[in-house]
Design a protein around this motif. Sequence first.
Motif, PDB file in Angstrom:
ATOM      1  N   LEU A   7      76.203 102.415  67.433  1.00 54.14           N
ATOM      2  CA  LEU A   7      77.626 102.540  67.760  1.00 54.14           C
ATOM      3  C   LEU A   7      78.348 101.206  67.581  1.00 54.14           C
ATOM      4  N   ILE A   8      77.709 100.146  68.049  1.00 50.80           N
ATOM      5  CA  ILE A   8      78.323  98.822  67.987  1.00 50.80           C
ATOM      6  C   ILE A   8      78.414  98.341  66.542  1.00 50.80           C
ATOM      7  N   LYS A   9      77.313  98.447  65.822  1.00 52.48           N
ATOM      8  CA  LYS A   9      77.289  97.965  64.436  1.00 52.48           C
ATOM      9  C   LYS A   9      78.255  98.731  63.543  1.00 52.48           C
ATOM     10  N   GLU A  10      78.444 100.020  63.825  1.00 57.66           N
ATOM     11  CA  GLU A  10      79.362 100.844  63.036  1.00 57.66           C
ATOM     12  C   GLU A  10      80.785 100.806  63.581  1.00 57.66           C
TER      13      GLU A  10
ATOM     14  N   HIS B 159      83.099  86.944  77.310  1.00 60.96           N
ATOM     15  CA  HIS B 159      83.108  88.387  77.085  1.00 60.96           C
ATOM     16  C   HIS B 159      82.982  88.696  75.593  1.00 60.96           C
ATOM     17  N   VAL B 160      82.782  89.957  75.294  1.00 64.93           N
ATOM     18  CA  VAL B 160      82.695  90.431  73.913  1.00 64.93           C
ATOM     19  C   VAL B 160      84.104  90.411  73.319  1.00 64.93           C
ATOM     20  N   ALA B 161      84.226  89.878  72.106  1.00 63.79           N
ATOM     21  CA  ALA B 161      85.521  89.850  71.434  1.00 63.79           C
ATOM     22  C   ALA B 161      86.096  91.260  71.309  1.00 63.79           C
ATOM     23  N   HIS B 162      87.368  91.404  71.570  1.00 60.98           N
ATOM     24  CA  HIS B 162      88.114  92.664  71.456  1.00 60.98           C
ATOM     25  C   HIS B 162      87.680  93.724  72.469  1.00 60.98           C
ATOM     26  N   SER B 163      86.968  93.321  73.516  1.00 62.06           N
ATOM     27  CA  SER B 163      86.579  94.291  74.543  1.00 62.06           C
ATOM     28  C   SER B 163      87.708  94.432  75.563  1.00 62.06           C
TER      29      SER B 163
ATOM     30  N   GLY C 175      74.410  98.102  79.015  1.00 67.88           N
ATOM     31  CA  GLY C 175      73.761  97.021  79.754  1.00 67.88           C
ATOM     32  C   GLY C 175      74.589  95.748  79.757  1.00 67.88           C
ATOM     33  N   SER C 176      73.917  94.632  79.551  1.00 74.88           N
ATOM     34  CA  SER C 176      74.566  93.325  79.600  1.00 74.88           C
ATOM     35  C   SER C 176      75.547  93.119  78.462  1.00 74.88           C
ATOM     36  N   TRP C 177      76.659  92.472  78.765  1.00 76.86           N
ATOM     37  CA  TRP C 177      77.647  92.146  77.722  1.00 76.86           C
ATOM     38  C   TRP C 177      77.035  91.214  76.677  1.00 76.86           C
ATOM     39  N   LEU C 178      76.036  90.440  77.066  1.00 76.78           N
ATOM     40  CA  LEU C 178      75.365  89.544  76.120  1.00 76.78           C
ATOM     41  C   LEU C 178      74.615  90.334  75.052  1.00 76.78           C
ATOM     42  N   ASN C 179      74.022  91.471  75.446  1.00 75.21           N
ATOM     43  CA  ASN C 179      73.351  92.340  74.468  1.00 75.21           C
ATOM     44  C   ASN C 179      74.366  92.930  73.493  1.00 75.21           C
ATOM     45  N   VAL C 180      75.492  93.387  74.012  1.00 70.96           N
ATOM     46  CA  VAL C 180      76.544  93.952  73.168  1.00 70.96           C
ATOM     47  C   VAL C 180      77.033  92.887  72.189  1.00 70.96           C
TER      48      VAL C 180
ATOM     49  N   MET D 175      76.916  92.972  68.064  1.00 68.61           N
ATOM     50  CA  MET D 175      78.143  92.843  67.287  1.00 68.61           C
ATOM     51  C   MET D 175      78.035  91.752  66.231  1.00 68.61           C
ATOM     52  N   ASN D 176      77.216  90.765  66.500  1.00 73.98           N
ATOM     53  CA  ASN D 176      77.103  89.638  65.581  1.00 73.98           C
ATOM     54  C   ASN D 176      75.954  89.773  64.589  1.00 73.98           C
TER      55      ASN D 176
END
Length: 93
Positions: free
Chosen positions: A6-9, A27-31, A81-86, A90-91
């Motif tokens: 989901l994230i990669k797409e 935080h995750v960019a654009h979250s 889970g963790s925002w760090l995983n997201v 994303m990267n």
Amino acid sequence: MNVEKLIKEKQGTVVDVRTRAEFSVGHVAHSENIPLQELEQNLDRVKALKQPLILCCASGGRSGSAEVYLKRQGIECVNAGSWLNVNYYMNQK
């Protein structure tokens, strides 16, 4: 739902349910930041976001609670889970 896919797409919306103070530190960019304790009063805003919602927090506990609540409201979502995983997913290329 496969969170990494989901994230990669770039499907759905990343919603961080940590406090504003935690979110401001990183935080995750654009979250979107909608703290767990404010989900109920922001339900219209949440419903207007592109689904599925990819929920994150510090470790996965609060996003898990958010997932249970939002699914009861008929909102398509997944606990990432963790925002760090997201952020990591994303990267990835």
